[in-house]
Design an enzyme around this catalytic site. Structure first.
Site, PDB file in Angstrom:
ATOM      1  N   HIS A 444       0.750  -1.342   0.093  1.00 61.28           N
ATOM      2  CA  HIS A 444      -0.011   0.006  -0.059  1.00 61.28           C
ATOM      3  C   HIS A 444       0.980   1.410   0.040  1.00 61.28           C
ATOM      4  O   HIS A 444       0.672   2.167   0.741  1.00 61.28           O
ATOM      5  CB  HIS A 444      -0.939  -0.010   1.202  1.00 61.28           C
ATOM      6  CG  HIS A 444      -1.676  -1.141   1.283  1.00 61.28           C
ATOM      7  ND1 HIS A 444      -2.260  -1.571   2.467  1.00 61.28           N
ATOM      8  CD2 HIS A 444      -2.254  -1.973   0.323  1.00 61.28           C
ATOM      9  CE1 HIS A 444      -2.912  -2.686   2.406  1.00 61.28           C
ATOM     10  NE2 HIS A 444      -2.945  -3.164   0.955  1.00 61.28           N
TER      11      HIS A 444
HETATM   12  P1  FAD Z   1      -1.579   2.082  -9.863  1.00 65.71           P
HETATM   13  O1  FAD Z   1      -3.060   1.349  -9.916  1.00 65.71           O
HETATM   14  O2  FAD Z   1      -0.373   1.211  -9.597  1.00 65.71           O
HETATM   15  O3  FAD Z   1      -1.467   2.775 -11.294  1.00 65.71           O
HETATM   16  C1  FAD Z   1      -0.733   3.317 -11.779  1.00 65.71           C
HETATM   17  C2  FAD Z   1      -0.573   3.115 -13.312  1.00 65.71           C
HETATM   18  O4  FAD Z   1       0.295   4.030 -14.225  1.00 65.71           O
HETATM   19  C3  FAD Z   1      -0.112   1.824 -13.801  1.00 65.71           C
HETATM   20  O5  FAD Z   1      -0.827   1.199 -14.714  1.00 65.71           O
HETATM   21  C4  FAD Z   1       1.167   1.795 -14.524  1.00 65.71           C
HETATM   22  O6  FAD Z   1       1.741   1.091 -15.483  1.00 65.71           O
HETATM   23  C5  FAD Z   1       1.014   3.387 -15.002  1.00 65.71           C
HETATM   24  N1  FAD Z   1       2.516   3.945 -15.252  1.00 65.71           N
HETATM   25  C6  FAD Z   1       3.174   4.259 -14.294  1.00 65.71           C
HETATM   26  N2  FAD Z   1       4.111   4.886 -14.514  1.00 65.71           N
HETATM   27  C7  FAD Z   1       3.941   5.174 -15.912  1.00 65.71           C
HETATM   28  C8  FAD Z   1       4.756   6.162 -16.866  1.00 65.71           C
HETATM   29  N3  FAD Z   1       5.850   6.686 -16.753  1.00 65.71           N
HETATM   30  N4  FAD Z   1       4.245   6.147 -18.071  1.00 65.71           N
HETATM   31  C9  FAD Z   1       2.832   5.603 -18.335  1.00 65.71           C
HETATM   32  N5  FAD Z   1       2.199   5.023 -17.436  1.00 65.71           N
HETATM   33  C10 FAD Z   1       2.835   4.691 -16.263  1.00 65.71           C
HETATM   34  N6  FAD Z   1      -5.460  -2.517  -2.255  1.00 65.71           N
HETATM   35  C11 FAD Z   1      -6.543  -2.815  -1.700  1.00 65.71           C
HETATM   36  O7  FAD Z   1      -7.317  -1.931  -1.472  1.00 65.71           O
HETATM   37  N7  FAD Z   1      -6.811  -4.104  -1.455  1.00 65.71           N
HETATM   38  C12 FAD Z   1      -5.917  -5.138  -1.537  1.00 65.71           C
HETATM   39  O8  FAD Z   1      -6.391  -6.248  -1.523  1.00 65.71           O
HETATM   40  C13 FAD Z   1      -4.728  -4.766  -2.243  1.00 65.71           C
HETATM   41  N8  FAD Z   1      -3.865  -5.802  -2.407  1.00 65.71           N
HETATM   42  C14 FAD Z   1      -2.664  -5.658  -3.134  1.00 65.71           C
HETATM   43  C15 FAD Z   1      -1.916  -6.609  -3.401  1.00 65.71           C
HETATM   44  C16 FAD Z   1      -0.774  -6.348  -4.354  1.00 65.71           C
HETATM   45  C17 FAD Z   1       0.199  -7.292  -4.623  1.00 65.71           C
HETATM   46  C18 FAD Z   1      -0.571  -5.105  -4.805  1.00 65.71           C
HETATM   47  C19 FAD Z   1       0.551  -4.654  -5.880  1.00 65.71           C
HETATM   48  C20 FAD Z   1      -1.322  -3.891  -4.451  1.00 65.71           C
HETATM   49  C21 FAD Z   1      -2.473  -4.153  -3.526  1.00 65.71           C
HETATM   50  N9  FAD Z   1      -3.504  -3.037  -2.960  1.00 65.71           N
HETATM   51  C22 FAD Z   1      -4.285  -3.526  -2.631  1.00 65.71           C
HETATM   52  C23 FAD Z   1      -2.892  -1.790  -3.267  1.00 65.71           C
HETATM   53  C24 FAD Z   1      -3.858  -1.156  -4.786  1.00 65.71           C
HETATM   54  O9  FAD Z   1      -3.885  -2.071  -5.800  1.00 65.71           O
HETATM   55  C25 FAD Z   1      -2.887   0.185  -5.028  1.00 65.71           C
HETATM   56  O10 FAD Z   1      -2.953   0.851  -3.737  1.00 65.71           O
HETATM   57  C26 FAD Z   1      -3.737   0.964  -5.934  1.00 65.71           C
HETATM   58  O11 FAD Z   1      -4.033   0.094  -7.155  1.00 65.71           O
HETATM   59  C27 FAD Z   1      -3.166   2.186  -6.347  1.00 65.71           C
HETATM   60  O12 FAD Z   1      -3.657   2.993  -7.393  1.00 65.71           O
HETATM   61  P2  FAD Z   1      -3.096   4.178  -8.275  1.00 65.71           P
HETATM   62  O13 FAD Z   1      -3.952   4.280  -9.293  1.00 65.71           O
HETATM   63  O14 FAD Z   1      -2.589   5.011  -7.245  1.00 65.71           O
HETATM   64  O15 FAD Z   1      -1.713   3.159  -9.282  1.00 65.71           O
END
Ligand code: FAD
Length: 505
Positions: A444
């Site tokens: 997280h």
């Molecule tokens: P992300 O969903 O990571 O999205 C970022 C996106 O930006 C990605 O698609 C990435 O490829 C893209 N990106 C990054 N850099 C670039 C770039 N330079 N150019 C273009 N694209 C780029 N949360 C829960 O609530 N429940 C759970 O059970 C849970 N379990 C988890 C288990 C695992 C193994 C993981 C990895 C995470 C878990 N989480 C869980 C956490 C949750 O998934 C994340 O906190 C959430 O998805 C974050 O959202 P975000 O939009 O901030 O980032």
């Protein structure tokens, strides 16, 4: 408008903003569309790490976790980390959002975020005014599928005076219940599945560009004119009037720093020319840890999980586990499998269950920094795990509580012996040593582009990058503090809240 990153937040932002057909939305994602059938299978979530669509980050060695390097999976795929996550859906306790309201005003309090939570959600287990029925993101509350060992674990909790909750999202958080899950018809529902189905992706005003990695922003004075993107090793530029970074808590600060926005010394060390000296970019990193492995062998074969192994979270106040109000400080999770950190041996699958334990409000703060100027330079990820005595002390309490529940008579039918840490581990020093060897990320990371009203905040309460007129950050990085639970639900609520405000601005 250009949205960078089609993960949890980016999927919501692009979907909601493109509902207005006069708004042209470009969505750039480094990864591709999901094609691996294992992603949809809830039982296979732990197997996805390290595959082609995982950024597969690693921390630097952590002095307080026995100098271990921690693997940090992150989704590099449409759907982002919601394609890898464990599907647990927990909004957090209303009190968790008080620091957010203090930083950015009432819209970031729990009641301010509530319309976003409700709008996102398709929850049909029962009706409640605080729950959404017709949103895109299914929240499934299991009942009949819950494993018998998890039922015994919840019964042990109730027998000890722990509050029995219908679920963790309908009022108080402290108590025991089955996990609510982002599962539809037995399959994982990523945030992209929910918000970017084919009919949304077909909108004429929404263009999704996959396999394009943003290197840095193109800046002119106080504005960004576009981004430099790399595809198949070729760099091109994409122009935009407004840029929304949704690249997540690791990548959003890295994109800023590669653009010359960050702490001057940090940028100098990475060989990056500093254009805007912003000391807090990449700082304030927060993450939940879980201690893997309060493992118990079973007296009889344990039927496999019919969900995603980790079927029940129990949020508690360590000082009084019967307390049912307020934001809890520890979490326990019952896993229908042996779950031990690397280097610790556990019985085979089907002959052991595990009670994981964690600290909901860690006070250790880390940072993310670039090691060099380009996207191929691996980031320096230093979470400063367990650096504070607060975190170590609460972990001791969490582990003791896990063991008390694990040894409760309600689990007699299942429990044979405690395999890990094992009966020899008793003193506080022993517990500290075990925690150091067994703590692993709960996945997280948050807070690296924190929102606030102060001059050092990375984004202001509108989530606008301080000092720049047309750059916004909307993802887990803007959280000033980490909520009690897994954070995906809060990321979606942030994105819903920002998109609504942005559409009406
Ligand atoms: P992300 O969903 O990571 O999205 C970022 C996106 O930006 C990605 O698609 C990435 O490829 C893209 N990106 C990054 N850099 C670039 C770039 N330079 N150019 C273009 N694209 C780029 N949360 C829960 O609530 N429940 C759970 O059970 C849970 N379990 C988890 C288990 C695992 C193994 C993981 C990895 C995470 C878990 N989480 C869980 C956490 C949750 O998934 C994340 O906190 C959430 O998805 C974050 O959202 P975000 O939009 O901030 O980032």
């Amino acid at each position: 408008m250009l949205v960078v990153g089609a993960g949890s937040a980016g999927s919501v932002v692009a979907s909601r903003l493109s509902e207005d057909r006069s708004c042209q939305v470009g969505l750039i994602e480094a990864g591709v569309m999901p094609s691996d059938p294992d992603i949809a299978d809830p039982l296979k979530w732990t197997m996805l790490q390290g595959r082609a669509y995982d950024w597969a980050y690693r921390t630097v060695p952590q002095p307080f976790t026995a100098n271990r390097v921690h693997e940090w999976p992150r989704g590099k795929i449409v759907g982002g980390s919601s394609c890898l996550h464990a599907m647990a859906y927990v909004r957090g306790h209303p009190d968790d959002f008080e620091p957010w309201a203090a930083a950015g005003g009432e819209r970031w309090s729990f009641s301010g975020l509530l319309p976003g939570f409700v709008r996102s959600e398709a929850f049909t287990a029962f009706d409640a005014p605080s729950r959404g029925r017709s949103g895109p993101l299914d929240v499934y509350l299991p009942d009949a599928e819950v494993s018998p060992v998890v039922r015994a674990y919840m019964a042990a909790g109730r027998a000890m005076g722990i509050s029995a909750l219908t679920d963790h999202n309908s009022g108080e958080l402290a108590g025991t219940s089955p996990n609510s899950l982002n599962i539809r018809a037995g399959r994982r529902l990523s945030v992209a599945d929910a918000y970017l189905p084919p009919e949304v992706r077909a909108r004429p005003n929404l263009a999704l560009l996959t396999a394009h990695e943003v290197e840095h922003l193109l800046l002119e004075g106080q504005r960004a004119t576009g981004v430099a993107v790399v595809r198949d090793g070729e760099t091109t530029t994409v122009s935009a009037d407004r840029i929304v970074l949704c690249a997540g808590a690791v990548s959003s600060p890295l994109i800023l720093m590669r653009s010359g926005i960050g702490d001057a010394d940090t940028l100098k060390q990475a060989g990056i020319r500093c254009l805007a000296d912003r000391s807090d970019v990449g700082r304030n990193l927060q993450d939940h840890l879980l201690v893997l492995g309060n493992v118990y062998s079973t007296k009889k074969p344990l039927p496999p999980s019919r969900l995603q192994h980790s079927e029940s979270l129990m949020y508690l106040h360590g000082s009084d586990i019967t307390r049912s109000t307020g934001s809890p400080d520890i979490v326990l999770a019952c896993v229908v499998a042996p779950s031990a950190a690397d280097g610790l041996s556990a019985p085979p699958y089907g002959s052991a269950f595990t009670i994981l334990c964690g600290v909901t409000h860690p006070t250790s703060r880390g940072r993310i920094a670039p090691s060099g100027p380009g996207r191929a330079d691996a980031p320096i990820i230093d979470p400063h795990y367990l650096e504070t005595e607060h975190d170590r002390a609460v972990f001791r309490t969490a582990l003791k509580t896990a063991r008390t529940i694990g040894h409760h008579p309600a689990l007699d039918e299942w429990r044979d012996v405690e395999v890990l840490p094992g009966s020899a581990v008793r003193s506080d020093a022993d517990l500290d040593a075990f925690v150091a060897s067994a703590a692993s990320t709960h996945h997280h990371p948050a807070g690296t582009c924190r929102m606030g009203g102060d001059a050092d905040a990375v984004v202001d309460p509108d989530l606008r990058l301080n000092g720049f007129d047309n750059v916004f950050i909307v993802d887990a990085s803007v959280m000033p503090t980490i909520p009690s639970g897994p954070i995906n639900a809060a990321v979606v609520a942030i994105a819903e809240t920002w998109a609504t405000a942005s559409a009406s601005a």
